[in-house]
Design an enzyme around this catalytic site. Structure first.
Site, PDB file in Angstrom:
ATOM      1  N   TYR A   1       0.839  -1.205   0.000  1.00  9.30           N
ATOM      2  CA  TYR A   1       0.000   0.000   0.000  1.00  9.30           C
ATOM      3  C   TYR A   1       0.871   1.252   0.000  1.00  9.30           C
ATOM      4  CZ  TYR A   1      -3.406   3.462   1.606  1.00  9.30           C
ATOM      5  OH  TYR A   1      -4.192   4.583   1.722  1.00  9.30           O
TER       6      TYR A   1
ATOM      7  N   GLU B   1     -12.046   5.957   4.367  1.00  4.68           N
ATOM      8  CA  GLU B   1     -11.452   6.733   5.467  1.00  4.68           C
ATOM      9  C   GLU B   1     -12.471   6.913   6.587  1.00  4.68           C
ATOM     10  OE1 GLU B   1      -8.380   7.373   5.920  1.00  4.68           O
ATOM     11  OE2 GLU B   1      -7.537   7.153   3.917  1.00  4.68           O
TER      12      GLU B   1
ATOM     13  N   TRP C   1      -5.946   1.313  10.027  1.00  2.81           N
ATOM     14  CA  TRP C   1      -6.128   1.282   8.568  1.00  2.81           C
ATOM     15  C   TRP C   1      -5.974  -0.130   8.026  1.00  2.81           C
ATOM     16  CZ3 TRP C   1      -8.537   3.278   4.831  1.00  2.81           C
ATOM     17  CH2 TRP C   1      -8.186   3.019   3.510  1.00  2.81           C
TER      18      TRP C   1
END
Length: 193
Positions: A27, A49, A57
């Site tokens: 990522y 988000e 995350w």
């Protein structure tokens, strides 16, 4: 750990947060901080988000494909047409985060955005990108803010247009993830020049 860029197993210097899992390495190297354009793509990032709020995350990243399947690949027009039955289906889907407020906001946001002109979300979000030349590259993680004047203004603008679940911290995470700002550390190999 000082918070400065550190070498990974391959010897490449990266932001320290990127080295905790292979998912994060990919990522970090391939997505985070790279420009994202297009209404649907930005709606997806905005939604993810919001789902991440209060969570790690990595929890969202590892479920991203399930989120995409559940939310019609985050196509604004398709999600805007979701019904109460779809919302109930989402609340029982173990592949996503089953938070009623976050699911409700994601659906409501699609309905709002469906009424915008094509490119309007893209234009609005990117209008808050600060001048990169005016921002020094962060040397350590402690140099990376959680909120900025721009993210606060973006949050206010989105909320003013009816978008939900987008506070200044979420707006800044969106700005980082979508390349409006480059918060890769100064010595990080992924930092743009």
């Amino acid at each position: 750990m000082s918070g400065a860029a550190v070498p990974g197993p391959d010897g490449v210097l990266r932001c320290p947060w990127a080295l905790s899992t292979e998912d994060y390495v990919a990522y970090h190297d391939e997505e985070w901080g790279r420009p994202v354009r297009g209404d649907d793509a930005l709606y997806e990032r905005l939604s993810l988000e919001a789902f991440q709020s209060g969570l790690s995350w990595i929890t969202i990243l590892r479920r991203r494909e399930r989120f995409r399947a559940a939310f019609a690949d985050f196509r604004i027009a398709k999600v805007a047409a979701f019904t109460e039955a779809d919302q109930e289906r989402l609340l029982t889907d173990p592949g996503i985060i089953r938070n009623r407020a976050k699911i409700s906001a994601t659906l409501a946001n699609a309905r709002v955005l469906a009424g915008w002109a094509p490119g309007e979300l893209d234009e609005l979000i990117w209008s808050f990108a600060p001048d990169r030349a005016s921002r020094p590259a962060p040397k350590t993680l402690s140099d990376v803010p959680a909120v900025t004047a721009e993210s606060t203004a973006l949050s206010k603008a989105l909320k003013g247009r009816g978008i939900r679940f987008v506070g200044p911290t979420t707006a800044y995470a969106l700005m980082q993830a979508c390349g409006l700002v480059d918060d890769h550390l100064a010595d990080c190999a992924a930092r743009s020049s």
